[in-house]
Design a protein around this motif. Structure first.
Motif, PDB file in Angstrom:
ATOM      1  N   ASN A 289       0.833  -1.201   0.000  1.00 20.86           N
ATOM      2  CA  ASN A 289       0.000   0.000   0.000  1.00 20.86           C
ATOM      3  C   ASN A 289       0.869   1.253   0.000  1.00 20.86           C
ATOM      4  O   ASN A 289       1.417   1.644   1.014  1.00 20.86           O
ATOM      5  CB  ASN A 289      -0.924  -0.016   1.215  1.00 20.86           C
ATOM      6  N   SER A 291      -0.291   4.217  -0.874  1.00 16.47           N
ATOM      7  CA  SER A 291      -1.230   5.351  -0.997  1.00 16.47           C
ATOM      8  C   SER A 291      -1.073   6.365   0.129  1.00 16.47           C
ATOM      9  O   SER A 291      -1.775   7.358   0.162  1.00 16.47           O
ATOM     10  CB  SER A 291      -2.668   4.833  -1.007  1.00 16.47           C
ATOM     11  N   LYS A 294      -4.303   6.815   2.072  1.00 16.63           N
ATOM     12  CA  LYS A 294      -5.503   7.297   1.375  1.00 16.63           C
ATOM     13  C   LYS A 294      -6.514   6.194   1.108  1.00 16.63           C
ATOM     14  O   LYS A 294      -7.693   6.440   0.914  1.00 16.63           O
ATOM     15  CB  LYS A 294      -5.112   7.981   0.065  1.00 16.63           C
ATOM     16  N   THR A 295      -6.029   4.978   1.012  1.00 16.61           N
ATOM     17  CA  THR A 295      -6.956   3.874   0.740  1.00 16.61           C
ATOM     18  C   THR A 295      -6.402   2.572   1.330  1.00 16.61           C
ATOM     19  O   THR A 295      -5.183   2.452   1.531  1.00 16.61           O
ATOM     20  CB  THR A 295      -7.192   3.693  -0.781  1.00 16.61           C
ATOM     21  N   THR A 296      -7.282   1.658   1.575  1.00 13.18           N
ATOM     22  CA  THR A 296      -6.826   0.312   1.952  1.00 13.18           C
ATOM     23  C   THR A 296      -7.245  -0.679   0.865  1.00 13.18           C
ATOM     24  O   THR A 296      -7.220  -1.895   1.078  1.00 13.18           O
ATOM     25  CB  THR A 296      -7.427  -0.125   3.306  1.00 13.18           C
ATOM     26  N   GLY A 301      -4.444   0.875  -3.911  1.00 18.49           N
ATOM     27  CA  GLY A 301      -3.338   1.256  -3.033  1.00 18.49           C
ATOM     28  C   GLY A 301      -1.964   0.915  -3.575  1.00 18.49           C
ATOM     29  O   GLY A 301      -0.954   1.432  -3.106  1.00 18.49           O
TER      30      GLY A 301
END
Ligand code: AHR
Length: 550
Positions: A289, A291, A294-296, A301
């Motif tokens: 990941n 990101s 910001k995201t999972t 990611g």
């Protein structure tokens, strides 16, 4: 999407991914020291932490390892000769096979006996293969089975580590596979079958994985359900002279401490001594990941293997650095039920995982092209293992060839060693040494992470002693600044020293079939002032220092 769903989809259909990161600024001050405490041994570094993983997944086995006896590709009984020759240089201690997720769909009986009678089966990873991918990647020809795998291990001097199918075969078949591998010549019908295949002597396989990722592709169990299966599979499994059985239980993904605790609590419900029958708990950790929080999402990611900026570089290393806390965290939970630490951690899948698109052989599923960034990541991870010799019993980089953090890439008659492969060659010197407490007093580096100044350590590594020879390895994660460090060895006299460095002016440096030596380790001069070696660690580098002590 989560990894569990990705694998489900890859087994059923391929997926697509996109992600881009912003640039970063960075600074670093200087002034650094490394202190190796020769009188503070941490334990013996198990050679097995320098292990490998080869799954029957896309181009790993068929094309990567197995080319066939009649191939124009130079081979040793069907096994790629270049691969064998390169692997011999890194002293591979152990190789895990046949999966991964593949293991829990595999019937070992399909891969033994006369070649012409072996069945073809749908590969677990079939759904993720691209339309033009070779048949052998979609439909397992079973040409490379237990015998061929053991032969491969013998050629490279490694011991086999077999992952058994707990999801879709009964426990009886686990017993039979052990019997086939380990029963003495002439003792059983399966030993006779082995002899008929040209392998009279038992394979003496010690290490057996009992399922893989049983929380996901290995059966979707709860920790408690899996513990019951684990006990059923391992209780009274047959053992034979010359091969004590060391069982590796399917352990946690990442920081799933609930799995570790839940599994062990259920195992000991039958009695505390049950723990003593577990050699290790498999921890899987992929750094994927990028990101920055910001995201999972498993797809969104991920970053790119070769098109990355400085911020992606640091983010990947930051993700990988979590290995240290995962080892400590799971070890602490294991201590709740195993205070005497009979069990080890077996990190049998580790490495970065990027989105598709960089593969040298188009169509090879989850193949990626390792760069200098992955070399630094790998050095950092191996140093982390070295610093915890009492905790980590086995480590297997995922995966050996044509896959994620591969040491080698191969296609037909083309072959190259990746920067990750070079790191394994450099770090092989640690195997079997005594790990020493080593303090890195190094200023942190700083970089801009989405408007916030963020720090990361400036140099990190490990040291091991082998008689009079001291091996220090370290990585400098700073993409811009070299770092000069004095190495203090209280109480020791240094006779001589040499340095090996893997770096490049381009952080994206990588080897390909066309440019096989774009990045390679080089020797570098090393100054020794009295008894104090001084070394300048180049930016973005992996370094090995070898010191001879008086
Ligand atoms: O290494 C690729 C896959 O990642 C393995 O098959 C599985 O165990 C993990 O999820």
């Amino acid at each position: 999407m989560r990894r569990r769903e990705f694998i489900r989809n890859a087994a059923a259909t391929a997926g697509a991914l996109l992600f881009r990161a912003a640039p970063a600024a960075f600074t670093q001050s200087t002034g650094a020291g490394i202190e190796v405490l020769l009188n503070e041994p941490l334990g013996t570094i198990s050679p097995n932490i320098y292990g490998h993983f080869a799954e029957n997944l896309s181009g790993v086995i068929y094309d990567g390892i197995w080319v066939g006896e009649n191939s124009k590709v130079p081979n040793l009984g069907g096994i790629r000769k270049d691969l064998v020759e390169e692997m011999r240089k890194i002293h591979p201690p152990i190789v895990r096979f046949p999966g991964g997720c593949f293991a829990d769909s595999y019937d070992w009986r399909d891969g033994i006996g006369p070649v012409e009678k072996r069945p073809r089966r749908t590969n677990f990873w079939n759904g993720g293969e691209s339309p033009g991918s070779p048949n052998a990647h979609r439909y397992d020809p079973n040409r490379f089975g237990t015998n061929e795998f053991v032969q491969f291990c013998r050629l490279i001097g490694a011991q086999p580590y077999l992952a058994a199918n707990l999801r879709s075969l009964p426990a009886e078949q686990f017993d039979r596979w052990i019997e086939y591998c380990n029963s003495p010549a002439g003792s059983t019908t399966l030993a006779d079958e082995r002899t008929a295949a040209g392998f009279k002597d038992p394979f003496n396989v010690h290490y057996w994985g009992v399922g893989n990722e049983s929380w996901g592709c290995g059966g979707n169990f709860t920790a408690q359900e899996y513990a019951v299966e684990y006990r059923r599979f391992t209780a009274w499994a047959p053992s034979y002279p010359g091969a004590d059985l060391s069982f590796v239980a399917s352990g946690p993904n990442d920081n799933n401490y609930d799995w570790t605790r839940g599994f062990l609590e259920e195992v000991v419900r039958k009695g505390k001594s049950e723990i003593q029958h577990i050699y290790g708990l498999a921890l899987h950790y992929y750094a994927w990941n990028l990101s920055r929080g910001k995201t999972t999402d498993w797809d969104k990611g991920k970053g790119d293997a070769i098109n990355f900026d400085v911020l992606d570089w640091y983010e990947l290393l930051r993700q990988g650095d979590a290995m240290e806390s995962l080892i400590k965290g799971h070890w602490q939970v294991m201590a709740e039920l195993d205070p005497e630490h009979h069990m080890k951690l077996v990190v049998d899948e580790w490495g970065p995982w990027y989105r598709p698109g960089s593969e040298l052989t188009p169509g090879d599923q989850i193949e990626q092209l390792p760069t200098l960034r992955d070399a630094v990541f790998s050095g950092m991870t191996l140093d982390t293992f070295n610093r915890h010799p009492e905790k980590v019993g086995i480590g297997c980089c995922a995966q050996l060839v044509n896959c994620l953090n591969s040491l080698y890439l191969a296609h037909e008659d083309r072959f190259c060693v990746t920067p990750v492969g070079h790191v394994f060659a450099m770090y092989a010197a640690h195997q079997g040494g005594t790990s020493l407490r080593t303090e890195f007093s190094v200023p942190a580096l700083h970089y801009d992470r989405d408007g916030q100044t963020t720090s990361f350590w400036g140099l990190q590594g490990s040291a091991s002693l082998h008689g009079k020879e001291l091996v220090i390895t370290a990585v400098n994660p700073n993409v811009k600044d070299a770092l000069e460090a004095q190495i203090s060895l209280p109480g020791a006299h240094v006779r001589s020293g040499s340095a090996t460095v893997l770096t490049s002016s381009d952080i994206h440096a990588r080897n390909t079939f066309e440019q096989r030596q774009a990045i390679e380790p080089r020797t570098a001069p090393m100054e020794i002032k009295g008894d104090t070696p001084v070394f300048r660690f180049p930016p973005a580098s992996v370094v090995k220092l070898t010191l001879t002590l008086a």
